[in-house]
Design a protein around this motif. Structure first.
Motif, mmCIF file in Angstrom:
data_model
loop_
_atom_site.group_PDB
_atom_site.id
_atom_site.type_symbol
_atom_site.label_atom_id
_atom_site.label_comp_id
_atom_site.label_asym_id
_atom_site.label_seq_id
_atom_site.Cartn_x
_atom_site.Cartn_y
_atom_site.Cartn_z
ATOM 1 N N ALA A 42 -10.401 4.949 1.941
ATOM 2 C CA ALA A 42 -8.970 4.822 2.090
ATOM 3 C C ALA A 42 -8.542 6.363 2.776
ATOM 4 N N VAL A 43 -7.748 6.339 3.741
ATOM 5 C CA VAL A 43 -7.461 7.523 4.305
ATOM 6 C C VAL A 43 -6.107 7.705 4.533
ATOM 7 N N ALA A 44 -5.345 8.909 4.826
ATOM 8 C CA ALA A 44 -3.991 9.090 5.093
ATOM 9 C C ALA A 44 -3.658 8.513 6.504
ATOM 10 N N LEU A 45 -2.817 7.910 6.510
ATOM 11 C CA LEU A 45 -2.223 7.115 7.756
ATOM 12 C C LEU A 45 -1.377 8.188 8.662
ATOM 13 N N GLY A 46 -0.618 8.842 7.974
ATOM 14 C CA GLY A 46 -0.057 9.941 8.609
ATOM 15 C C GLY A 46 -0.014 11.002 7.625
ATOM 16 N N ASP A 47 0.588 12.331 8.180
ATOM 17 C CA ASP A 47 0.781 13.504 7.338
ATOM 18 C C ASP A 47 1.627 12.915 6.090
ATOM 19 N N VAL A 48 1.039 13.493 5.006
ATOM 20 C CA VAL A 48 1.948 13.131 3.539
ATOM 21 C C VAL A 48 2.197 14.442 2.907
ATOM 22 N N SER A 49 3.582 14.473 2.363
ATOM 23 C CA SER A 49 3.873 15.530 1.762
ATOM 24 C C SER A 49 3.432 15.694 0.211
ATOM 25 N N LYS A 50 3.483 16.819 -0.302
ATOM 26 C CA LYS A 50 3.011 16.944 -1.729
ATOM 27 C C LYS A 50 4.108 16.337 -2.172
ATOM 28 N N GLY A 51 3.671 15.624 -3.535
ATOM 29 C CA GLY A 51 4.599 14.813 -4.571
ATOM 30 C C GLY A 51 4.970 13.721 -3.953
ATOM 31 N N PRO A 108 4.933 -2.889 -14.955
ATOM 32 C CA PRO A 108 4.313 -4.031 -14.340
ATOM 33 C C PRO A 108 3.278 -3.598 -13.218
ATOM 34 N N ILE A 109 3.698 -2.176 -12.675
ATOM 35 C CA ILE A 109 2.562 -1.674 -11.800
ATOM 36 C C ILE A 109 2.285 -0.320 -12.390
ATOM 37 N N PRO A 110 1.095 -0.385 -13.159
ATOM 38 C CA PRO A 110 0.956 0.765 -14.127
ATOM 39 C C PRO A 110 0.244 2.048 -13.642
ATOM 40 N N ILE A 111 -0.305 2.116 -12.273
ATOM 41 C CA ILE A 111 -0.821 3.166 -11.607
ATOM 42 C C ILE A 111 -0.398 3.734 -10.411
ATOM 43 N N THR A 112 0.000 4.898 -10.178
ATOM 44 C CA THR A 112 0.729 5.557 -8.963
ATOM 45 C C THR A 112 -0.216 6.572 -8.629
ATOM 46 N N PHE A 113 -0.427 6.667 -7.356
ATOM 47 C CA PHE A 113 -1.274 7.524 -6.817
ATOM 48 C C PHE A 113 -0.269 8.671 -5.841
ATOM 49 N N VAL A 114 -0.364 10.017 -6.462
ATOM 50 C CA VAL A 114 0.667 10.823 -5.775
ATOM 51 C C VAL A 114 0.058 12.083 -5.194
ATOM 52 N N ALA A 115 0.376 12.561 -4.130
ATOM 53 C CA ALA A 115 -0.197 13.453 -3.401
ATOM 54 C C ALA A 115 0.069 14.789 -4.174
ATOM 55 N N LEU A 116 -1.026 15.575 -4.492
ATOM 56 C CA LEU A 116 -1.099 16.724 -5.222
ATOM 57 C C LEU A 116 -0.916 18.030 -4.189
ATOM 58 N N HIS A 117 -0.951 18.016 -3.076
ATOM 59 C CA HIS A 117 -0.608 18.818 -1.821
ATOM 60 C C HIS A 117 -0.316 18.109 -0.426
ATOM 61 N N ALA A 118 -0.087 18.780 0.564
ATOM 62 C CA ALA A 118 0.108 18.023 1.639
ATOM 63 C C ALA A 118 -1.147 17.404 2.196
ATOM 64 N N ILE A 119 -1.135 16.431 2.714
ATOM 65 C CA ILE A 119 -2.394 15.668 3.029
ATOM 66 C C ILE A 119 -2.250 15.527 4.750
ATOM 67 N N GLU A 146 -9.538 11.962 3.952
ATOM 68 C CA GLU A 146 -9.807 10.784 2.927
ATOM 69 C C GLU A 146 -9.014 11.197 1.725
ATOM 70 N N LEU A 147 -8.833 9.890 1.263
ATOM 71 C CA LEU A 147 -7.952 10.279 -0.042
ATOM 72 C C LEU A 147 -8.903 10.284 -1.429
ATOM 73 N N SER A 148 -8.464 11.153 -2.396
ATOM 74 C CA SER A 148 -9.530 11.136 -3.510
ATOM 75 C C SER A 148 -8.572 11.436 -4.638
ATOM 76 N N PHE A 149 -9.181 11.061 -5.973
ATOM 77 C CA PHE A 149 -8.778 11.547 -7.009
ATOM 78 C C PHE A 149 -9.733 11.825 -7.913
ATOM 79 N N ASP A 150 -9.782 12.718 -8.970
ATOM 80 C CA ASP A 150 -10.677 13.167 -10.093
ATOM 81 C C ASP A 150 -10.782 12.160 -10.892
#
Length: 184
Positions: free
Chosen positions: A45-54, A107-118, A123-127
């Motif tokens: 998975a990669v960012a399709l465009g620039d993503v803002s923090k939060g 109903p949708i229990p998981i949300t992926f949020v940008a920690l900083h500008a991407i 590549e999208l990642s989480f710990d």
């Protein structure tokens, strides 16, 4: 190394530039460094465009199991959400660009949020250690740091405290940690 060849069923970088903005903030691309079945290539998975923090990058839902699955995220002490969407292609990193918010009763229990500008194409990642108490089959080795990824249970005290102070730990990890400390 990222391939510019896209999966046929996915949105592509080229199409995104020529068409109206996509409601999606991520895309999937073939990746020769990942094992997989896409002509010998894996997918990431990669960012399709620039993503803002939060900014919310995507959300996931799936069937809930009491045991971990290959593509699941732990959402409770003994609950794992099978990820059937594109979140299953999100990489692990000890320096992630996403955090995972867990709301097990939604109903949708998981949300992926940008920690900083991407940046676009990143590549999208989480710990994974922020959501998993103990990874199935002993985990794996992080390819960029050579550190084992076994789950929060196996982290050193300094790393545990760093994750706590960063606000990345969901309630089930805190509950399991407290149970361990109290020897319950």
């Amino acid at each position: 190394m990222m391939l510019r060849r896209m999966l046929p069923s996915c949105r592509s970088f080229g199409a995104a530039a020529a068409s109206p903005p996509s409601p999606y903030l991520h895309d999937l691309v073939g990746d020769s460094s990942q094992p997989g079945i896409l002509g010998g290539y894996g997918v990431k998975a990669v960012a399709l465009g620039d993503v803002s923090k939060g900014e919310v990058v995507f959300r996931e839902k799936g069937e809930i199991f009491s045991e971990a699955m290959m593509h699941s995220i732990q959402i409770g002490v003994d609950s794992h959400c099978q990820i059937d969407g594109e979140g299953r292609f999100t990489a692990h990193s000890f320096s992630p660009n996403l955090k995972v918010l867990v709301s097990p009763h939604e109903p949708i229990p998981i949300t992926f949020v940008a920690l900083h500008a991407i940046d676009r194409g990143e590549e999208l990642s989480f710990d994974y250690t922020t959501t998993e108490w103990a990874l199935d089959k002993g985990g794996f080795t992080d390819h960029s740091t050579d550190r084992p990824v076994k789950g929060f249970k196996y982290l050193g005290e300094d790393e545990r405290r760093r994750l706590l102070e960063s606000g990345l730990l969901p309630a089930h990890i805190l509950q399991l940690w407290l149970s361990e400390l109290l020897d319950v």
